[in-house]
Design an enzyme around this catalytic site. Structure first.
Site, PDB file in Angstrom:
ATOM      1  N   CYS A 128     -77.725  27.683 -41.251  1.00 26.25           N
ATOM      2  CA  CYS A 128     -78.153  28.940 -41.165  1.00 26.25           C
ATOM      3  C   CYS A 128     -78.695  29.692 -39.958  1.00 26.25           C
ATOM      4  O   CYS A 128     -79.609  29.324 -39.517  1.00 26.25           O
ATOM      5  CB  CYS A 128     -79.071  29.280 -42.194  1.00 26.25           C
ATOM      6  SG  CYS A 128     -79.002  30.478 -43.258  1.00 26.25           S
TER       7      CYS A 128
ATOM      8  N   SER B 144     -84.468  30.092 -53.674  1.00 22.22           N
ATOM      9  CA  SER B 144     -84.890  29.250 -52.518  1.00 22.22           C
ATOM     10  C   SER B 144     -86.492  29.349 -52.854  1.00 22.22           C
ATOM     11  O   SER B 144     -87.135  30.388 -52.492  1.00 22.22           O
ATOM     12  CB  SER B 144     -84.725  30.101 -51.082  1.00 22.22           C
ATOM     13  OG  SER B 144     -83.395  29.899 -50.706  1.00 22.22           O
TER      14      SER B 144
ATOM     15  N   GLY C 166     -78.299  36.095 -43.765  1.00 21.29           N
ATOM     16  CA  GLY C 166     -78.145  37.161 -44.719  1.00 21.29           C
ATOM     17  C   GLY C 166     -79.022  36.842 -45.976  1.00 21.29           C
ATOM     18  O   GLY C 166     -79.001  35.735 -46.485  1.00 21.29           O
TER      19      GLY C 166
ATOM     20  N   CYS D 268     -86.178  29.663 -40.637  1.00 24.33           N
ATOM     21  CA  CYS D 268     -84.781  29.854 -40.656  1.00 24.33           C
ATOM     22  C   CYS D 268     -84.548  30.577 -39.366  1.00 24.33           C
ATOM     23  O   CYS D 268     -85.177  31.575 -38.830  1.00 24.33           O
ATOM     24  CB  CYS D 268     -84.496  30.904 -41.901  1.00 24.33           C
ATOM     25  SG  CYS D 268     -82.771  31.412 -41.863  1.00 24.33           S
TER      26      CYS D 268
ATOM     27  N   CYS E 208     -69.043  28.711 -46.920  1.00 24.52           N
ATOM     28  CA  CYS E 208     -70.566  29.202 -46.784  1.00 24.52           C
ATOM     29  C   CYS E 208     -70.250  30.496 -46.078  1.00 24.52           C
ATOM     30  O   CYS E 208     -70.202  30.618 -44.762  1.00 24.52           O
ATOM     31  CB  CYS E 208     -71.214  28.273 -46.121  1.00 24.52           C
ATOM     32  SG  CYS E 208     -73.166  28.781 -46.103  1.00 24.52           S
TER      33      CYS E 208
ATOM     34  N   GLU F  64     -71.639  34.068 -38.735  1.00 28.68           N
ATOM     35  CA  GLU F  64     -71.466  32.584 -38.886  1.00 28.68           C
ATOM     36  C   GLU F  64     -70.824  32.400 -40.348  1.00 28.68           C
ATOM     37  O   GLU F  64     -71.145  32.842 -41.358  1.00 28.68           O
ATOM     38  CB  GLU F  64     -72.377  32.011 -38.821  1.00 28.68           C
ATOM     39  CG  GLU F  64     -73.162  31.935 -37.350  1.00 28.68           C
ATOM     40  CD  GLU F  64     -74.467  31.199 -37.297  1.00 28.68           C
ATOM     41  OE1 GLU F  64     -74.741  30.119 -38.276  1.00 28.68           O
ATOM     42  OE2 GLU F  64     -75.240  31.213 -36.363  1.00 28.68           O
TER      43      GLU F  64
ATOM     44  N   CYS G  19     -80.992  38.980 -40.566  1.00 25.34           N
ATOM     45  CA  CYS G  19     -81.617  39.009 -41.956  1.00 25.34           C
ATOM     46  C   CYS G  19     -82.985  39.431 -41.586  1.00 25.34           C
ATOM     47  O   CYS G  19     -83.770  39.404 -40.663  1.00 25.34           O
ATOM     48  CB  CYS G  19     -81.741  37.390 -42.385  1.00 25.34           C
ATOM     49  SG  CYS G  19     -82.241  37.293 -44.026  1.00 25.34           S
TER      50      CYS G  19
ATOM     51  N   CYS H 150     -88.342  34.238 -43.141  1.00 23.47           N
ATOM     52  CA  CYS H 150     -88.607  32.932 -43.484  1.00 23.47           C
ATOM     53  C   CYS H 150     -88.960  32.074 -42.124  1.00 23.47           C
ATOM     54  O   CYS H 150     -88.090  32.215 -41.373  1.00 23.47           O
ATOM     55  CB  CYS H 150     -87.610  32.230 -44.435  1.00 23.47           C
ATOM     56  SG  CYS H 150     -87.048  33.090 -45.703  1.00 23.47           S
TER      57      CYS H 150
ATOM     58  N   SER I 120     -77.133  32.625 -53.201  1.00 21.54           N
ATOM     59  CA  SER I 120     -78.629  32.012 -53.126  1.00 21.54           C
ATOM     60  C   SER I 120     -79.343  33.326 -52.488  1.00 21.54           C
ATOM     61  O   SER I 120     -79.049  34.087 -51.608  1.00 21.54           O
ATOM     62  CB  SER I 120     -78.385  31.199 -51.560  1.00 21.54           C
ATOM     63  OG  SER I 120     -79.774  30.434 -51.563  1.00 21.54           O
TER      64      SER I 120
HETATM   65  N1  SAH Z   1     -81.025  34.499 -47.761  1.00 22.18           N
HETATM   66  C1  SAH Z   1     -80.798  33.448 -48.780  1.00 22.18           C
HETATM   67  C2  SAH Z   1     -79.477  32.770 -48.597  1.00 22.18           C
HETATM   68  C3  SAH Z   1     -79.352  32.267 -47.132  1.00 22.18           C
HETATM   69  S1  SAH Z   1     -80.373  30.996 -46.705  1.00 22.18           S
HETATM   70  C4  SAH Z   1     -81.769  32.560 -49.295  1.00 22.18           C
HETATM   71  O1  SAH Z   1     -82.679  32.656 -48.746  1.00 22.18           O
HETATM   72  O2  SAH Z   1     -81.754  31.791 -50.201  1.00 22.18           O
HETATM   73  C5  SAH Z   1     -79.473  29.657 -47.540  1.00 22.18           C
HETATM   74  C6  SAH Z   1     -80.498  28.488 -47.695  1.00 22.18           C
HETATM   75  O3  SAH Z   1     -80.792  27.826 -46.374  1.00 22.18           O
HETATM   76  C7  SAH Z   1     -81.794  28.993 -48.212  1.00 22.18           C
HETATM   77  O4  SAH Z   1     -82.257  28.204 -49.145  1.00 22.18           O
HETATM   78  C8  SAH Z   1     -82.749  28.750 -47.076  1.00 22.18           C
HETATM   79  O5  SAH Z   1     -84.040  28.803 -47.242  1.00 22.18           O
HETATM   80  C9  SAH Z   1     -82.191  27.727 -46.613  1.00 22.18           C
HETATM   81  N2  SAH Z   1     -82.633  27.313 -44.841  1.00 22.18           N
HETATM   82  C10 SAH Z   1     -82.779  28.364 -43.974  1.00 22.18           C
HETATM   83  N3  SAH Z   1     -83.015  27.717 -42.827  1.00 22.18           N
HETATM   84  C11 SAH Z   1     -83.112  26.400 -43.076  1.00 22.18           C
HETATM   85  C12 SAH Z   1     -83.316  25.360 -42.253  1.00 22.18           C
HETATM   86  N4  SAH Z   1     -83.734  25.322 -40.931  1.00 22.18           N
HETATM   87  N5  SAH Z   1     -83.291  24.118 -42.948  1.00 22.18           N
HETATM   88  C13 SAH Z   1     -82.926  24.015 -44.154  1.00 22.18           C
HETATM   89  N6  SAH Z   1     -82.498  24.932 -44.883  1.00 22.18           N
HETATM   90  C14 SAH Z   1     -82.723  26.050 -44.332  1.00 22.18           C
END
Ligand code: SAH
Length: 345
Positions: free
Chosen positions: A332, A213, A158, A118, A104, A91, A111, A115, A190
């Site tokens: 994401c 993050s 990722g 996510c 983006c 995406e 990934c 988390c 990020s």
């Molecule tokens: N892996 C990297 C970059 C990709 S995620 C990272 O973790 O930073 C980009 C951002 O979106 C990160 O801050 C992540 O924690 C956040 N993110 C992921 N899922 C989300 C969600 N459901 N709502 C809001 N932010 C989210």
């Protein structure tokens, strides 16, 4: 077949010389790939036919095919589901701001960071993207929309620092003065907090923006949301961030997704303020995007403004992120997930 779009100009020059071609052809080809966004050698009309033939015999240009495209009815945000040469889906999102267009990009298919909130990580990681596949996300959007992109955020699917070599190659290529020549200051990367790679990045001494993050101000809470926190605690992470900020003189941007009843209490805000206090930084509060498979819900607006008020009152620069593309699964990993589910994959 070699991946020509991931090659630096000196690497491409060496390839051409080994094909018995003049070195200057490399610059022409590099411009075709990174300025014109060419997707085939036949487009490179100022090259002799014989050279175009030799190129097609030796190199491949990785591109993205547009599998699905959604345009937000609210704010013109465009979300692409791209298909890669091997059939995998990734995406990208294009956002329009006053200062220009920002893309983006994804750095991996899936990934492995796990988390809890996510969607990208629900099925784990399939593979890393090549630098050319990360670039192709930008070039395909530019071509499709007839725009020039001025900003790139590595915040798609990722973990960029889990694909360090290709991520760095991507950054060097997109900022190359002989190619697209994007400003390094217009790139944000990020990470969920892979501490040794933050030190590696610091040593590259790039003027990009590092986003970290955080999402929780205590180790216990952070470990419950982000498995990576079991490997590197907040002490190690903030130490790396302080080193990064002083080593590069660049402000760290901390991402904090507010999840209702989980990390949005005033106590969390107070702890967060003391965790990042005194650091060259900025806190970006994001109302979490609900993902169907998780039970995370976004905090109430009043809770968000109280949280941000506590930070601001303690001298921490803070903003609440505007939500773009909420109607098109722009968060994401959501779109790939949805399409895979509806395709029965
Ligand atoms: N892996 C990297 C970059 C990709 S995620 C990272 O973790 O930073 C980009 C951002 O979106 C990160 O801050 C992540 O924690 C956040 N993110 C992921 N899922 C989300 C969600 N459901 N709502 C809001 N932010 C989210």
């Amino acid at each position: 077949m070699l991946d020509i779009g991931s090659m630096t100009l000196p690497e491409l020059e060496a390839q051409l010389v080994s094909l018995g071609q003049p070195k200057y052809r490399a610059k022409q080809i590099f411009r075709w790939l990174h300025v014109s966004g060419a997707v085939s050698f036949s487009e490179m009309t100022d090259l002799p036919l014989s050279l175009r033939g030799a190129l097609s015999n030796n190199f491949v240009i990785f591109t993205c095919d547009i599998e699905k495209k959604y345009v937000s009815a609210y704010d013109n945000t465009v979300k692409y589901l791209y298909r890669l040469a091997d059939g995998e889906w990734i995406e990208s999102v294009v956002m329009q701001y006053k200062y220009g267009y920002s893309v983006c990009v994804s750095s991996q298919v899936g990934c492995r960071m796990g988390c809890k909130f996510c969607a990208s990580t629900l099925d784990g990681v399939v593979r890393n993207l090549t630098a050319s596949e990360i670039l192709a996300q930008v070039y395909t959007a530019e071509r499709d929309l007839g725009i020039r992109v001025s900003h790139v955020v590595m915040m798609g699917m990722g973990e960029p620092l889990d694909n360090y070599a290709q991520t760095l190659r991507f950054i060097r290529l997109i900022t190359d003065p002989n190619g697209k020549n994007l400003s390094m200051r217009h790139i944000s990367l990020s990470t969920c907090g892979i501490v040794p790679r933050i030190y590696d990045l610091m040593r590259e001494d790039l003027q990009l923006t590092l986003s970290v993050s955080l999402h929780a101000p205590t180790d216990e809470l952070r470990r419950s949301l982000m498995p990576v926190a079991k490997k590197w605690d907040l002490n190690a992470l903030t130490e790396a961030c302080r080193a990064y900020a002083s080593g590069t003189s660049r402000r760290i941007s901390f991402e904090y997704a507010l999840i209702r009843g989980v990390n949005d209490t005033p106590e969390c805000a107070v702890k967060l303020a003391s965790l990042v206090g005194g650091m060259l930084c900025h806190v970006n509060l994001i109302p979490v995007n609900s993902v169907r498979e998780t039970d995370c819900r976004e905090s109430d607006p009043a809770v968000i403004s109280r949280f941000s008020g506590i930070l601001a009152g303690r001298g921490i620069p803070v903003t609440v992120r505007r939500r773009l593309g909420a109607d098109i699964n722009a968060a994401c990993g959501q779109l790939r997930r949805k399409e895979k589910t509806s395709a029965g994959l």
